[in-house]
Design an enzyme around this catalytic site. Structure first.
Site, mmCIF file in Angstrom:
data_model
loop_
_atom_site.group_PDB
_atom_site.id
_atom_site.type_symbol
_atom_site.label_atom_id
_atom_site.label_comp_id
_atom_site.label_asym_id
_atom_site.label_seq_id
_atom_site.Cartn_x
_atom_site.Cartn_y
_atom_site.Cartn_z
ATOM 1 N N CYS A 2 0.833 -1.185 0.000
ATOM 2 C CA CYS A 2 0.000 0.000 0.000
ATOM 3 C C CYS A 2 0.875 1.244 0.000
ATOM 4 O O CYS A 2 2.087 1.180 -0.103
ATOM 5 C CB CYS A 2 -0.895 0.002 1.239
ATOM 6 S SG CYS A 2 -1.831 -1.531 1.472
ATOM 7 N N ASP A 95 -3.000 -9.763 7.574
ATOM 8 C CA ASP A 95 -1.793 -9.611 8.384
ATOM 9 C C ASP A 95 -1.775 -8.255 9.095
ATOM 10 O O ASP A 95 -1.126 -8.097 10.130
ATOM 11 C CB ASP A 95 -0.531 -9.792 7.535
ATOM 12 C CG ASP A 95 -0.498 -8.918 6.299
ATOM 13 O OD1 ASP A 95 -1.540 -8.342 5.921
ATOM 14 O OD2 ASP A 95 0.582 -8.805 5.671
ATOM 15 N N VAL A 285 10.737 -9.736 -20.132
ATOM 16 C CA VAL A 285 10.941 -8.763 -21.201
ATOM 17 C C VAL A 285 12.290 -9.030 -21.853
ATOM 18 O O VAL A 285 13.198 -9.586 -21.238
ATOM 19 C CB VAL A 285 10.870 -7.307 -20.685
ATOM 20 C CG1 VAL A 285 9.466 -6.962 -20.222
ATOM 21 C CG2 VAL A 285 11.890 -7.055 -19.582
#
Length: 644
Positions: A2, A95, A285
């Site tokens: 976050c 968590d 990639v």
């Protein structure tokens, strides 16, 4: 994973708070509370991964209502910790809920050392009137702060704080960064913004007086092992710890993928993950230069493991546009072209999953880089009575970068001085040549002051290994790694709302690796010895020994081809702060040397990124520009607005 933002005695606007909304586009939350005379604000942008219900929303309050947390990261052993929390009524299975109640029980060195995960969090203890800022022991997740008087700002990214603070750049830190190729914690390029160091706990006391104290919760005695078994037993134990680390980090309520290169690290992580989770996606990639393109090798691994595989080619079409955009995202200087493929790789993976595993973090503790192969010889040479002085003298005249580093590290009497020399990009003489002549004395004084500060930070840590062959990888794992590879990986993946996990930096696994004698980790010929030995249980021999290609791709050749454009850009650049310190002609000379088939790629990338970051324009344009490609700002503002 976050974005967190918080303040004490500083009202943050809607516009400022939304600057990190790309880190958590799923949900926004805030909490405002008075602790005595102190006004505390806690903001959270959520990327929902574990417990997708409202029971996982933040800021989150402890079960007794006396603790509040905002948390960025994952605690992989939270279920085991939850079992130790008696008389707590849990509403969900996140968590975060475990962590806030765990901190409510005890937020100290002893308790935080039990956390196995990646995190940067702020915990408010209402009862005892304290705020705690903490960062995981390897610095996988970033956390920055600024304090002045009785005010504090903190955030997962610099952009939030710089919007509230007049930027004052540190000449000493900038020159240090050019020398050792990263900005050493706790410093940033800005004088008034700092990093919480890896493994650090910062305590802010809000009881009448505003005071800040700092300590290291991960600075614990290293375990000594008694080797009463065979190498085979050690390989088995290593494998069990790595398998457990991967299993822990697959904990998720959303689909998990893996960054898959042609190397053994990501291939082994993918192979173990495949035994734990049926459906897993791999992402790779590549480049149009076949000598640097790993897509074929990665596809071979994906086919062998029977995992769904997605690939994409990285283009270097608009170098300066892309460079500026990516540097604005990562917020700190970079010396590698790897930031370009990481951007493309993260964008590709984020289109399919919200979580990826990476093989990052294996090379430092296991001695995987070529530079470590010289360290056994360094250990031997420093013991000779005359050779260190001779090597130190010769180092002044050696032009070859890698050879100069080795000679300088042998010639340094102090282990920490030797470590700085071993990782230096420029020798002292070469660094002085880049400076404007009338600024050398002033700048050098500030540079040595900044370097001494970093020296003091490292000396304050206990239990440092004594031999340079042990010390240098140990310090790289806790300094250079978090400030370079882990920093730009976090910033770029989170730019796309993607969480990156690194099983190789599991606490228990690294503790085991660092307890091993060097001969099981690396030698003057081979790196990652025990790692590759275990990999043979999952991968065929040709995949274990397959050469890993440079992830930075053809950036070196691209810079050579574009040298004329780079010179024009440097000539026209009007960053008065930077050019007051450094000589433009000397830096253009580096570009010329690279164009003539020298190898100055790292120096050029590092210098250009520093110029971009110290530009005054950055303070107004940088944050919004880096958000435009991933999220509609108006939507983000609207999501936040109802809370203000």
């Amino acid at each position: 994973m976050c974005g967190i933002v918080g303040s004490i005695n500083n009202d943050l606007s809607n516009e400022v708070v939304q600057l990190t909304c790309h880190r958590g586009p799923d949900e926004f939350g805030l909490k405002k509370i008075l602790i005595g005379s102190f006004s505390v604000q806690l903001f959270h942008h959520r990327l929902s991964i574990l417990d997708l219900s409202n029971n996982g929303s933040q800021p989150m309050t402890s079960s007794d209502g006396q603790g509040i947390i905002i948390f960025n990261g994952e605690i992989y052993n939270h279920l085991q910790l939850r079992d130790t929390l008696k008389n707590v009524h849990f509403k969900g299975h996140s968590d975060t809920e475990t962590l806030v109640n765990f901190c409510r029980k005890e937020c100290t060195h002893h308790s935080l050392s039990k956390l196995n995960g990646i995190f940067g969090f702020a915990y408010l203890d209402i009862t005892n009137k304290k705020i705690f800022l903490a960062r995981d022991r390897f610095g996988i997740k970033p956390l920055y702060y600024h304090f002045k008087g009785n005010q504090l700002l903190f955030s997962s990214e610099i952009r939030t704080i710089i919007s509230e603070v007049e930027p004052r750049y540190s000449i000493g830190v900038i020159t240090t960064a050019l020398q050792i190729r990263h900005v050493p914690a706790p410093q940033t390029l800005l004088k008034d913004i700092f990093k919480v160091e890896p493994g650090q706990l910062i305590t802010i006391d809000l009881d009448d007086t505003f005071s800040i104290s700092k300590s290291y919760y991960a600075d614990l005695p290293r375990k000594k092992r008694l080797f009463d078994g065979t190498k085979k037993r050690l390989v088995v134990e290593y494998g069990q710890l790595l398998e457990k680390a991967v299993e822990r980090q697959l904990l998720s309520d959303v689909e998990v993928g893996v960054f898959l290169s042609g190397g053994v690290d990501s291939s082994l992580i993918a192979a173990i993950a495949k035994t734990k989770v049926e459906n897993i996606k791999g992402f790779t990639v590549g480049f149009d230069d076949k000598l640097l393109d790993e897509r074929a090798s990665a596809s071979e691994t994906a086919s062998y493991l029977n995992i769904e595989h997605y690939t994409e080619e990285v283009k270097f079409d608009n170098f300066f546009e892309e460079f500026e955009h990516i540097v604005n995202i990562i917020e700190e200087p970079a010396d590698t072209g790897s930031i370009f493929p990481m951007y493309a790789l993260s964008k590709l993976a984020a289109s399919k999953v919200k979580v990826v595993l990476s093989g990052q973090g294996a090379d430092e503790p296991l001695g995987g880089y070529n530079k470590y192969k010289a360290l056994p010889a360094v250990d031997f040479l420093v013991k000779a009575p005359v050779l260190p002085r001779l090597f130190g003298y010769c180092a002044k005249y050696i032009k070859h970068r890698d050879l100069r580093r080795i000679f300088s590290s042998v010639g340094s009497s102090s282990n920490l001085d030797a470590y700085f020399e071993f990782n230096s990009l420029f020798g002292n003489h070469a660094l002085h040549e880049l400076m404007n002549k009338n600024e050398i004395e002033s700048v050098s004084s500030k540079y040595y002051s900044a370097l001494r500060n970093y020296h003091t930070v490292l000396k304050s840590k206990n239990n440092l290994p004594l031999r340079r062959s042990d010390l240098f990888p140990y310090l790289d794992t806790r300094t250079k790694l978090p400030e370079t590879l882990l920093n730009y990986t976090d910033k770029i993946t989170m730019h796309f709302g993607l969480e990156c996990r690194v099983p190789m930096l599991d606490n228990d696994l690294v503790e085991f690796i660092e307890s091993l004698p060097r001969k099981y980790r690396y030698s003057y010929r081979n790196g990652k010895i025990i790692h590759k030995e275990f990999a043979r249980n999952y991968l065929p021999e040709e995949m274990v020994n397959r050469k890993k290609l440079a992830f930075h791709g053809p950036s070196k050749d691209y810079i050579r081809r574009k040298s004329a454009e780079i010179k024009v850009w440097l000539i026209q650049n009007d960053n008065r702060f930077f050019w007051r310190i450094f000589n433009k002609d000397a830096i253009i000379k580096l570009v010329d040397e690279h164009a003539l088939f020298g190898n100055r790629e790292k120096e050029i990338i590092l210098i250009i990124s520093t110029i971009l970051l110290t530009s005054k324009q950055r303070t107004t344009s940088h944050a919004n520009k880096s958000l435009l490609n991933i999220i509609d700002i108006a939507t983000c503002l609207g999501a936040c607005a109802e809370y203000f």
